[in-house]
Design an enzyme around this catalytic site. Structure first.
Site, PDB file in Angstrom:
ATOM      1  N   GLU A 142      -0.696   7.499  13.013  1.00  0.00           N
ATOM      2  CA  GLU A 142      -0.332   8.307  11.748  1.00  0.00           C
ATOM      3  C   GLU A 142      -0.252   9.942  12.532  1.00  0.00           C
ATOM      4  O   GLU A 142       0.765  10.445  12.341  1.00  0.00           O
ATOM      5  CB  GLU A 142      -1.181   8.385  10.851  1.00  0.00           C
ATOM      6  N   LYS A 181      -9.191   8.776   1.154  1.00  0.00           N
ATOM      7  CA  LYS A 181      -9.791   7.360   1.176  1.00  0.00           C
ATOM      8  C   LYS A 181     -11.126   7.537   1.882  1.00  0.00           C
ATOM      9  O   LYS A 181     -11.835   6.539   1.738  1.00  0.00           O
ATOM     10  CB  LYS A 181      -8.688   6.484   2.132  1.00  0.00           C
ATOM     11  N   HIS A 201      -2.002   8.933   4.850  1.00  0.00           N
ATOM     12  CA  HIS A 201      -2.700   7.675   4.667  1.00  0.00           C
ATOM     13  C   HIS A 201      -3.915   7.415   5.183  1.00  0.00           C
ATOM     14  O   HIS A 201      -4.859   7.015   4.286  1.00  0.00           O
ATOM     15  CB  HIS A 201      -1.528   6.657   5.171  1.00  0.00           C
ATOM     16  N   PHE A 233       1.716  -2.894   4.430  1.00  0.00           N
ATOM     17  CA  PHE A 233       2.130  -4.244   5.129  1.00  0.00           C
ATOM     18  C   PHE A 233       3.763  -4.286   4.920  1.00  0.00           C
ATOM     19  O   PHE A 233       4.269  -3.829   3.887  1.00  0.00           O
ATOM     20  CB  PHE A 233       1.228  -5.418   4.420  1.00  0.00           C
ATOM     21  N   CYS A 271       0.745  -1.130   0.092  1.00  0.00           N
ATOM     22  CA  CYS A 271      -0.110   0.020  -0.098  1.00  0.00           C
ATOM     23  C   CYS A 271       0.707   1.206  -0.027  1.00  0.00           C
ATOM     24  O   CYS A 271       0.177   2.377   0.183  1.00  0.00           O
ATOM     25  CB  CYS A 271      -1.054  -0.081   1.149  1.00  0.00           C
ATOM     26  N   HIS A 331      -9.499   2.642   0.041  1.00  0.00           N
ATOM     27  CA  HIS A 331      -8.249   2.313   0.210  1.00  0.00           C
ATOM     28  C   HIS A 331      -7.929   1.646  -1.219  1.00  0.00           C
ATOM     29  O   HIS A 331      -8.203   0.295  -1.296  1.00  0.00           O
ATOM     30  CB  HIS A 331      -7.946   1.413   1.196  1.00  0.00           C
TER      31      HIS A 331
END
Lengths: 401, 409
Positions: free
Chosen positions: A302, A323, A291, A387, A158, A328
């Site tokens: 974050e 998002k 993000h 990830f 991502c 996402h």
């Protein structure tokens, strides 16, 4: 003196609009592109929201490709058109494609499994060897653009879009190429959806980044490719310049495969590395594209990471997450958000974080709730986390005439 | 700036062993790591053999729990650890923010992804394992290696059959740019039955009739395909200055590199045009003339068309030197390890630089296709490889890397 590299074209494909104008208008208007999943049965997933692009009709000449490759090629066509480039004037030996993706073309694995479990078992062919591998996505874009002689796929989940842009920046800065298409693409995937559902990470209704009542992310799909070229070349051809790519930074949490570092140390290091590479200080940043997935943990961590880097100034920087509108989009996410940053810098407008209604004491920054904002945007930082603990930040800067 | 990156360590996991010197010795003896591959799915598609890693990897992991790691990640973690040890990087000082990893892989793990999905569609989506989901991303191995050793610096994953070599080239750029002090760089690829079956159905394997003892011969006259392998190879890439500062052993200098694609959507040109261009650009970047290339590790694996294209590419780029320069191609013995291959080639080149012997190509007989490299031999040769060229090509993408042996002290 290193070469300055600018963005002169974008080609977003999103659930709120395809192409720069439609997408940008949709995001500024706060349109929501997510809804019930259509492409497979979610009856046993315990979740049913997704951000599919229902009105995407692949051009006929791309019919043989997987959906993610269709997205990537179409996004590249849109970006080259947006940049108003004379394709015949491009030397293919000096032209590069760098593409980020999370899953590549997982539909080939899904089809393989469907055939194998069918009764009687269906036929499987050579697709896993010669259609599935994700490096082919970038080669398809390069072929379509005119036989460009460099193509690379970076599958860093991502954060892949930002990785791709950073890699292209290095290629251009170091004079390995004179023009690049960089970005990311991912198609809606049963495998990805199943995984996030199993993690309990999918929101029941909508994505509400930074809201106290946020309940998770909404998996989506999409793509964006941006055209990157040296500033002098762009000026020489009278191109419309959205923004300069000032620099980027990468880091790794080396902590947990799916959960970020609890204090956001890796995220902070990527932001700091991007500032260093851009020769900027925290005081120089005027907007952050977060993000901002909408999961309880991501948004808290974050926020902490932004405060770690920007200290008290964090409260003066608008931070938003698109998002909340398109979900996402995995490896495409930071590529689409790169378009957001470039357009924010060009347009002096920033899209909102939608569905943000309940303030969270742990998320106490200015998240641009629910309404777009007009504001002078000199610089924009684009943050992406993945990830594997892969973190990537890219900084965009206004090019003054 | 260019040419300031050095290799200070190497680690390998392959069908022929897990020590660079031992693997190189086996290659020079002409041993093949190929054996019967009795996985049902692959067997059904006519795959009879593969160069798999048949020994237990557990000794590389001490007492730590490897359950979170799938096979690709285990191969990568073992090879990465060997490379770190070999480089003498002070392990107790980890985690480190300035040390990272660039990993090349073609598949990540098809097995992990397919098994995850298979469980979801048979047992139900609520019965998949979150641990398995973490490994379905293609960058999972890079993330797992970073966690295992505490590598907090740049961490990237590169996709494609050339990616192991590209990862090393890219790491050289990154340390020259100052993005990291040291980077593990290389590739990892596991042998997966589903993918092997797909290759077999495409007719590119030489064991397509279930032959358990195929003998692929890169560039050979009777070649009719390749054998799949698996493995991982990593080198430690550092800036020459920081390597000197910590008094690290320098194994080789990365003088230059280039990557060129055919622009044909994953198809190679018949005349190896992209290979020739990559080699020429890499030599230019390295400031090395064709006459100064002392030996070559080629990418050929036994493919009928692919090997001819590579030979033509080498002839095109090297001119007269192509008829004299010693060439080896190790995939007939180690198998086609996809993204791992380029890094295995680099590591074997380091060994040739150390002991002055270039492996032969067992069973090699010159092909009569007008694209013969005179420097190929069935037997190993004594060489003095001051400057070695590594060519990693796959599907119309080629990375060429020029190495210079470390000065002997």
């Amino acid at each position: 003196m290193r070469r300055r590299i600018v963005v002169t074209g974008v080609g977003p494909i999103t659930s709120v609009g395809i192409g720069r104008e439609a997408c940008w208008a949709g995001l500024l208007a706060g349109r929501c592109g997510t809804g019930p999943v259509q492409s497979f049965d979610t009856g046993r997933h315990g979740a049913n929201r997704g951000g599919e692009i229902s009105d995407f009709a692949p051009p006929a000449d791309l019919a043989g490709f997987g959906r993610a490759s269709q997205f990537a090629v179409l996004a590249s066509r849109l970006a080259l058109e947006d940049a108003r480039l004379d394709r015949d004037a491009i030397d293919p030996q000096r032209a590069a494609v760098v593409l980020g993706t999370t899953s590549g073309e997982p539909q080939f694995i899904e089809q393989f499994n469907d055939a194998e479990v069918a009764s009687p078992p269906g036929n499987t062919g050579s697709e896993l060897a010669f259609s599935y591998p994700c490096h082919l996505m970038a080669t398809r874009v390069a072929a379509d653009a005119g036989g460009w002689a460099f193509s690379l796929t970076i599958p860093t989940a991502c954060a892949a879009g930002n990785y791709a842009i950073g890699h292209a920046l290095d290629l251009l800065r170091s004079n390995r190429a004179d023009i690049a298409l960089a970005g990311g693409a991912d198609a809606f995937s049963r495998i990805t959806y199943t995984g996030f559902a199993r993690l309990g990470a999918i929101a029941p209704e909508r994505c509400q980044p930074f809201d106290r009542e946020r309940k998770g992310m909404v998996p989506g799909e999409g793509a964006n490719m941006i055209v990157l070229e040296p500033l002098d070349a762009a000026l020489a051809r009278g191109a419309r310049i959205y923004a300069e790519v000032a620099g980027y930074g990468l880091s790794c949490d080396a902590y947990h495969m799916t959960g970020g570092h609890p204090e956001g140390l890796g995220a902070a290091r990527a932001m700091e590395a991007a500032l260093r590479d851009s020769r900027m200080t925290p005081g120089d940043i005027s907007y952050i594209s977060a993000h901002g997935t909408g999961t309880p943990t991501n948004d808290r961590v974050e926020t902490a990471a932004v405060k770690r880097v920007f200290a008290d100034r964090a409260y003066a920087i608008p931070v938003s997450s698109v998002k909340s509108m398109i979900g996402h989009t995995m490896g495409a996410a930071s590529a689409i958000e790169a378009a957001v940053c470039a357009l924010a810098v060009a347009d002096d407008r920033i899209p909102p974080t939608c569905h943000l209604e309940n303030p969270d004491p742990e998320c106490d920054l200015d998240y641009v709730p629910n309404h777009a904002r007009e504001l002078r945007v000199t610089t924009a930082m684009n943050n992406a986390y993945a990830f594997g603990g892969n973190n990537a930040s890219v900084i965009f800067r206004k090019v003054e005439p | 700036m260019a040419g300031k990156a050095v290799i200070t360590g190497a680690g390998i996991v392959s069908s022929l062993g897990d020590a660079p010197a031992a693997v190189h010795r086996a290659l020079c003896e002409g041993r093949r790591g190929i054996r019967a591959f009795a996985d049902g799915a692959a067997l059904a598609a006519g795959v009879g053999a593969a160069a798999d890693v048949a020994y237990d990897l557990q000794p590389h992991f001490a007492a730590r729990n490897v359950r979170p790691l799938d096979r690709t990640a285990r191969l990568a973690t073992a090879a990465a650890g060997l490379a770190l040890s070999d480089s003498g990087l002070p392990m107790p000082s980890f985690p480190r923010d300035d040390v990272g990893l660039v990993l090349g892989t073609m598949f990540g793990s098809v097995r992990t992804i397919a098994d995850f999905d298979r469980r979801a569609i048979t047992a139900g989506p609520q019965y998949v394992s979150p641990l398995d989901f973490a490994n379905t991303v293609i960058n999972a191995a890079a993330g797992q290696v970073a966690i295992w050793y505490g590598l907090r610096g740049v961490n990237s994953t590169i996709a494609g059959g050339h990616a192991g070599a590209y990862a090393i080239a890219h790491a050289a750029d990154l340390v020259e740019l100052g993005a990291a002090s040291a980077l593990l760089a290389g590739g990892a690829e596991e042998l997966c039955a589903a993918a092997a079956a797909a290759f077999s159905r495409a007719g590119v394997l030489c064991d397509g009739n279930g032959d358990a003892t195929p003998r692929p011969v890169p560039f050979g006259s009777q070649r009719h395909g390749f054998v799949l392998g698996e493995g991982a190879g990593f080198v430690v890439v550092e800036h020459a200055d920081s390597a000197a500062q910590r008094r690290a052993q320098v194994r080789a200098h990365i003088l230059g590199h280039a990557t060129v694609c055919s622009g044909r959507a994953g198809r190679a040109t018949a005349d190896g045009e992209e290979i020739a261009r990559a080699i020429s650009l890499a030599l230019d970047a390295a400031g090395v003339t064709p006459e100064e290339v002392d030996c070559i590790s080629a990418s050929a694996n036994g493919s009928v068309d692919g090997d001819t294209a590579e030979a033509r590419g080498l002839l095109g780029a090297l001119g007269a030197r192509a008829s004299t320069v010693p060439v080896t191609a190790i995939k007939g013995m180690l198998g086609e390890c996809l993204a791992a291959s380029g890094s295995l080639q680099v590591i074997c080149m380091l060994e040739s630089m150390r002991d002055g012997v270039l492996p032969g190509v067992p069973d090699f007989q010159p092909a009569d296709d007008g694209a013969t490299l005179a420097g190929l031999s069935a037997r190993p040769r004594q060489v003095d490889p001051r400057r070695g060229l590594v060519v990693a090509a796959w599907n119309g993408t080629c990375t060429a890397v020029v190495l210079r042996a470390a000065d002997r002290s």
